[in-house]
Design an enzyme around this catalytic site. Sequence first.
Site: not given
Length: 197
Positions: A34, A36, A38, A105
């Site tokens: 969440g 951001g 992507s 990651s």
Amino acid sequence: MSQVVWQNYQISRADREQQNGHQGVVVWFTGLSGAGKSTVANALEQELVKRKVHSYLLDGDNVRHGLCADLGFSEADRTENIRRVGAVAGLMLDAGLVVLSAFISPYRAQRQAIKNSLPEGKFLEIYIATSLDVCEQRDVKGLYQKARRGEISHFTGISDPYEAPDQPDLTIDTAQQSLEQSVEQLIALLTEKGVLS
């Protein structure tokens, strides 16, 4: 695996970069769910396409539908997930592409292993440093609510740790700046690093 021998290519990454008209690089977006990652990576890719830059976006959720569909979210599975993605990113880099990798990651060692596997200067770590509070308020996929209720185990930021980068190439807080500003910073970084002219 002594029967596996590396096959040398006649066409080098430099040849492919020359054909593409720009350098290749792996731009690795890391941060909480969440944060951001992507959204920023997608916006950057749109700008790169406008500039005729050959790129490809590897997204965490999308990769888990295919390449990593057999993996869960334990630390071992997350490490294998990132190892596979790093290997694919390395192949795409060899093709001379600007590879955008958007993955939580969560472990520094995972990200360092990818960096170590690539040629010097070909890994840019972008820390999407949006706070846990903001990510939970967004909860775009409803995952934080489920994690808080105990319906999802091994959830980064709730039941599993997130290790922020020590020295990222760029830090972006999507709660503090616009998407356009984030893309501008990324384009400036790629220009500074000689990826874009």
